[in-house]
Design a protein around this motif. Structure first.
Motif: not given
Length: 256
Positions: A25-47
């Motif tokens: 779970a921590t590993a997945v969360a870490t990867e998702l944090v990176g993707r969100i910060v990089r804009g791959e999942h943009a603010p206002g968009a759904p995961l």
């Protein structure tokens, strides 16, 4: 794993973990944090929905749900009934969280967020120097002077100098008795202490100039002059960063 939790046939290849992480779970969360910060999942968009995340990371729904909960705690997503998990605006992100701050520094090239970090650090440390000048014991003053003298001898060894530099600042913070402010500064610095953009490549002359700042702080504390100690700390942190950042110039907002 239940049938509903198994990755679908033909799904994207799972991450190439060097070794399967102990805490998925921590590993997945870490990867998702990176993707969100990089804009791959943009603010206002759904995961992506749970099944897609299970497939992407080759993990169960339980792992995905735990990872998403971590993202919520960091202020990066909001779970909405009927709408799924939405990425939140950057203004809600917890930049004191080590994963969020680390990813933000890496993505932005560091300058803007490092400027903010320095501004925050100097405000807190200036206040702590002010208090330390009123509360520091003779033993603390002796310790500060000893560190300054040692740093004079270490200006040609920037790694050893940096260790003593951190010890000096930490002793001032301890002397203030403000445990929360000290914890915030230490948490921020842990994210950048090994970052070349923040640390720079200090040479002998920079270390000499830096230690003049330390000595001024020390003497302000030793003389029990709070305003002098605070001003010395403010100027020391500002000038040291501006030199590392881009030479004697720098944004006006960092000047005052």
């Amino acid at each position: 794993m239940t049938a509903s939790e198994r990755p679908s046939v033909g799904a994207a290849a799972p991450p190439a973990w060097v070794s399967r992480p102990a805490n998925l779970a921590t590993a997945v969360a870490t990867e998702l944090v990176g993707r969100i910060v990089r804009g791959e999942h943009a603010p206002g968009a759904p995961l992506p929905p749970e099944p897609a995340l299970c497939s992407t990371f080759s993990v169960s729904r339980t792992v995905v749900r735990e990872a998403v909960k971590m993202l919520q705690e960091k202020g990066l997503v909001q779970v909405r009934q009927g709408s799924g998990t939405m990425v939140t605006p950057t203004t809600t992100w917890n930049l004191l969280d080590e994963l969020v701050l680390g990813a933000t520094i890496a993505e932005e090239g560091g300058l803007e967020v490092l400027d903010d970090l320095v501004v925050t650090r100097r405000l807190l440390e200036s206040d702590m120097a002010h208090v330390a000048a009123r509360l520091a014991t003779d033993d603390v003053v002796d310790g500060l002077r000893r560190l300054v003298d040692q740093m004079d001898d270490l200006v040609g060894d920037h790694l050893a100098y940096a260790d003593h530099d951190r010890a000096f600042h930490d002793l001032v913070m301890q002397a203030s008795g403000n445990r929360i402010a000290r914890a915030v500064v230490r948490a921020l610095e842990r994210q950048v202490v090994n970052t070349a953009r923040y640390m720079g490549q200090p040479h002998r002359e920079q270390c000499i100039a830096s230690n003049r700042g330390h000595r001024a702080i020390c003497e302000g504390i030793a003389a029990r002059r709070p305003d002098e100690a605070a001003e010395a700390m403010f100027g020391h942190i500002t000038e040291a960063w501006l030199v590392r950042r881009d030479g004697p110039g720098g944004p006006e907002r960092l000047r005052r």
